[in-house]
Design an enzyme around this catalytic site. Structure first.
Site, PDB file in Angstrom:
ATOM      1  N   SER A   1       0.822  -1.207   0.000  1.00  0.00           N
ATOM      2  CA  SER A   1       0.000   0.000   0.000  1.00  0.00           C
ATOM      3  C   SER A   1       0.863   1.267   0.000  1.00  0.00           C
ATOM      4  CB  SER A   1      -0.912   0.005   1.230  1.00  0.00           C
ATOM      5  OG  SER A   1      -1.705  -1.158   1.245  1.00  0.00           O
TER       6      SER A   1
HETATM    7  C1  LIG Z   1      -2.904  -4.477  -0.467  1.00  0.00           C
HETATM    8  S1  LIG Z   1      -2.185  -6.031  -0.209  1.00  0.00           S
HETATM    9  C2  LIG Z   1      -1.544  -5.882   1.407  1.00  0.00           C
HETATM   10  C3  LIG Z   1      -0.362  -5.047   1.602  1.00  0.00           C
HETATM   11  C4  LIG Z   1       0.354  -5.443   2.867  1.00  0.00           C
HETATM   12  N1  LIG Z   1      -0.398  -5.116   4.045  1.00  0.00           N
HETATM   13  C5  LIG Z   1       1.736  -4.865   2.846  1.00  0.00           C
HETATM   14  O1  LIG Z   1       2.079  -4.143   3.797  1.00  0.00           O
HETATM   15  O2  LIG Z   1       2.471  -5.175   1.919  1.00  0.00           O
HETATM   16  C6  LIG Z   1      -3.552  -7.110   0.217  1.00  0.00           C
HETATM   17  C7  LIG Z   1      -3.121  -8.502   0.609  1.00  0.00           C
HETATM   18  O3  LIG Z   1      -4.265  -9.185   1.105  1.00  0.00           O
HETATM   19  C8  LIG Z   1      -4.171 -10.527   0.705  1.00  0.00           C
HETATM   20  N2  LIG Z   1      -5.495 -11.141   0.837  1.00  0.00           N
HETATM   21  C9  LIG Z   1      -6.568 -11.036  -0.004  1.00  0.00           C
HETATM   22  N3  LIG Z   1      -7.603 -11.739   0.484  1.00  0.00           N
HETATM   23  C10 LIG Z   1      -7.185 -12.309   1.651  1.00  0.00           C
HETATM   24  C11 LIG Z   1      -7.789 -13.152   2.625  1.00  0.00           C
HETATM   25  N4  LIG Z   1      -9.044 -13.596   2.496  1.00  0.00           N
HETATM   26  N5  LIG Z   1      -7.051 -13.525   3.705  1.00  0.00           N
HETATM   27  C12 LIG Z   1      -5.778 -13.109   3.856  1.00  0.00           C
HETATM   28  N6  LIG Z   1      -5.143 -12.320   2.964  1.00  0.00           N
HETATM   29  C13 LIG Z   1      -5.841 -11.912   1.881  1.00  0.00           C
HETATM   30  C14 LIG Z   1      -3.648 -10.428  -0.718  1.00  0.00           C
HETATM   31  O4  LIG Z   1      -3.117 -11.653  -1.176  1.00  0.00           O
HETATM   32  C15 LIG Z   1      -2.612  -9.321  -0.571  1.00  0.00           C
HETATM   33  O5  LIG Z   1      -1.335  -9.829  -0.267  1.00  0.00           O
END
Ligand SMILES: C[S@@+](CC[C@H](N)C(=O)[O-])C[C@H]1O[C@@H](n2cnc3c(N)ncnc32)[C@H](O)[C@@H]1O
Length: 207
Positions: A57
């Site tokens: 993000s």
């Molecule tokens: C915007 S990215 C997160 C960025 C992260 N917080 C960082 O600091 O790099 C969103 C993340 O949520 C994960 N994600 C999506 N659905 C999910 C779920 N149901 N449970 C856990 N992770 C999930 C995606 O694979 C992705 O890695």
């Protein structure tokens, strides 16, 4: 842009004031959390791709969501969506322990290895679907969700302690960050910022 200068150009002018948040954003080397080819852009004012169709993000959004949790140190925090591990590291600079769940196996493995290499011993990474939360480690003092469901996952509200705060992007194409404060009898919710996150996958999309 260097690490210290993004605080002055991106975070403070937009109203990030909490010294614990600014200190954490200064302390975590964001360039270690982006792909090598994007290191020069690590402190840019936007999200960046981290592979697997996912993103790290925008720095301001990480700071905004962290500040919204009103952390004082000593908390146990749950993050849904580990991604690169950057948000988890920022939280780990402030609180006692961070529990973070990632659904993409390669990202979970890479983030766990990265955080261990960087000596973030207070971060626990789990591969799984964050829609269910992490019941064995609950209750949490705060929860941050970094992928967008179209509803607030009920398990996450259950796993928040009374008085605890959760920040979660909710919606489809149009999303809002929702701030939830749990009370003894329910949960107060209010939209605080329009955002655009990747969708929450897994159970969230089957409901
Ligand atoms: C915007 S990215 C997160 C960025 C992260 N917080 C960082 O600091 O790099 C969103 C993340 O949520 C994960 N994600 C999506 N659905 C999910 C779920 N149901 N449970 C856990 N992770 C999930 C995606 O694979 C992705 O890695």
């Amino acid at each position: 842009m260097s690490a210290p200068s993004f605080l002055h150009t991106q975070l403070m002018p937009r109203g990030i004031r909490d010294p614990l948040v600014l200190g954490a954003m200064r302390a975590v080397p964001r360039h270690h959390f982006v792909p090598d080819a994007l290191r020069a852009n690590a402190y840019d004012d936007n999200p960046l791709p981290i592979g697997h169709d996912q993103t790290i993000s925008q720095p301001y959004i990480v700071a905004y969501m962290t500040e919204a949790l009103e952390l004082g140190g000593g908390e146990r925090v749950l993050e849904i969506g580990t991604g690169s591990g950057y948000q988890a590291a920022v939280l780990a600079e402030i609180v006692e322990s961070v529990y973070t769940i990632e659904i993409v196996p390669a990202l979970a493995t890479e983030a766990a290895a990265r955080l261990a290499r960087m000596h973030y011993a207070n971060v626990h990474v789990r591969l799984g679907d964050g829609h269910r939360g992490w019941p064995e480690a609950a209750p949490f003092d705060a929860i941050v969700v970094t992928a967008a469901p179209d509803h607030v996952p009920p398990a996450l509200i259950e796993q928040l302690r009374p008085g605890g705060r959760m920040i979660v992007p909710v919606g489809g194409t149009d999303q809002e960050l929702i701030l939830i404060v749990k009370t003894e009898t329910g949960a107060a919710r209010r939209p605080v910022l329009p955002v655009r996150f990747v969708p929450m996958t897994g159970e969230a999309q089957r409901r």
